[in-house]
Design a protein around this motif. Structure first.
Motif, PDB file in Angstrom:
ATOM      1  N   HIS A 139      24.569 -20.002   3.345  1.00 41.70           N
ATOM      2  CA  HIS A 139      25.780 -20.001   4.302  1.00 41.70           C
ATOM      3  C   HIS A 139      26.217 -21.279   4.767  1.00 41.70           C
ATOM      4  CE1 HIS A 139      24.019 -15.799   5.488  1.00 41.70           C
ATOM      5  NE2 HIS A 139      24.637 -15.552   4.553  1.00 41.70           N
TER       6      HIS A 139
ATOM      7  N   HIS B 129      30.930 -14.883   5.858  1.00 35.74           N
ATOM      8  CA  HIS B 129      30.900 -13.554   6.114  1.00 35.74           C
ATOM      9  C   HIS B 129      31.628 -13.409   7.397  1.00 35.74           C
ATOM     10  CE1 HIS B 129      27.749 -12.759   3.520  1.00 35.74           C
ATOM     11  NE2 HIS B 129      26.882 -13.568   3.950  1.00 35.74           N
TER      12      HIS B 129
ATOM     13  N   HIS C 244      19.716 -12.696   2.495  1.00 36.33           N
ATOM     14  CA  HIS C 244      20.927 -12.430   1.655  1.00 36.33           C
ATOM     15  C   HIS C 244      20.820 -12.932   0.095  1.00 36.33           C
ATOM     16  CE1 HIS C 244      23.985 -12.035   5.459  1.00 36.33           C
ATOM     17  NE2 HIS C 244      22.801 -11.262   5.436  1.00 36.33           N
TER      18      HIS C 244
ATOM     19  N   HIS D  69      21.620 -16.058  -0.505  1.00 36.74           N
ATOM     20  CA  HIS D  69      22.528 -17.166  -0.972  1.00 36.74           C
ATOM     21  C   HIS D  69      22.664 -18.163   0.294  1.00 36.74           C
ATOM     22  CE1 HIS D  69      25.378 -13.772   0.451  1.00 36.74           C
ATOM     23  NE2 HIS D  69      25.338 -14.340   1.230  1.00 36.74           N
TER      24      HIS D  69
HETATM   25 ZN    ZN Z   1      24.988 -14.033   3.286  1.00 36.47          ZN
END
Ligand code: ZN
Length: 164
Positions: free
Chosen positions: A156, A163, A152, A154
């Motif tokens: 989490h 998300h 992604h 980035h």
């Molecule tokens: Zn993500």
């Protein structure tokens, strides 16, 4: 043993950003620290470069020139547009960011530089373009990113992206 900061690591920092005029532009102290994925251009390039190799507990001063920060100010990147091209229910203010499409059709962020009754001057220059950035950084945590985070681009989890 926590790894040193390197590409592919999720890094948690507290930061204070001071401009050359002494004003504090942004800081995390007193709030949540910043969590980012190192090597994924989540933060300005000069800061990312200077944080490489740092370890948890390190306190560092990073002076980032404009060309490694939010870029040099480009006076050609300004445009006056009619006020009625903005949503009527939005109180347009200097410094606000809007998403638009450039001539090549790609999404770009523009910032409001000046507001007059009938026209709004927008610019693709970041509000801190042309400024030297003086960061005071404390490295709070470093961990290896998960494969999903790397995919992604980035972080989490707490302080990172969520998300649904
Ligand atoms: Zn993500």
């Amino acid at each position: 043993m926590k790894p040193a900061i390197a590409d592919g690591h999720v890094v948690t920092i507290h930061y204070k950003l001071t401009l050359d005029d002494g004003s504090v532009a942004d800081q995390s102290l007193g709030g949540e620290p910043l969590v980012y994925l190192h090597g994924a251009q989540n933060i300005v390039p000069g800061l990312e470069r200077q944080l490489a190799g740092r370890k948890v507990g390190d306190k560092v001063e990073c002076v980032v020139p404009a060309n490694e920060g939010y870029g040099e100010y480009d006076p050609a990147a300004e445009q006056a547009v009619p006020r009625n091209q903005f949503p009527a229910d939005v109180d347009v203010q200097v410094g606000m960011a809007f998403q638009t499409r450039g001539r090549d059709g790609r999404a770009m962020t523009v910032f409001v530089r000046e507001v007059k009754p009938d026209t709004v001057t927008i610019t693709s220059n970041h509000p801190m373009a042309g400024q030297r950035l003086n960061f005071a950084i404390e490295v709070v945590d470093v961990r290896r990113a998960t494969p999903e985070e790397k995919k992604h681009g980035h972080a989490h989890g707490p302080g990172g992206h969520h998300h649904h």
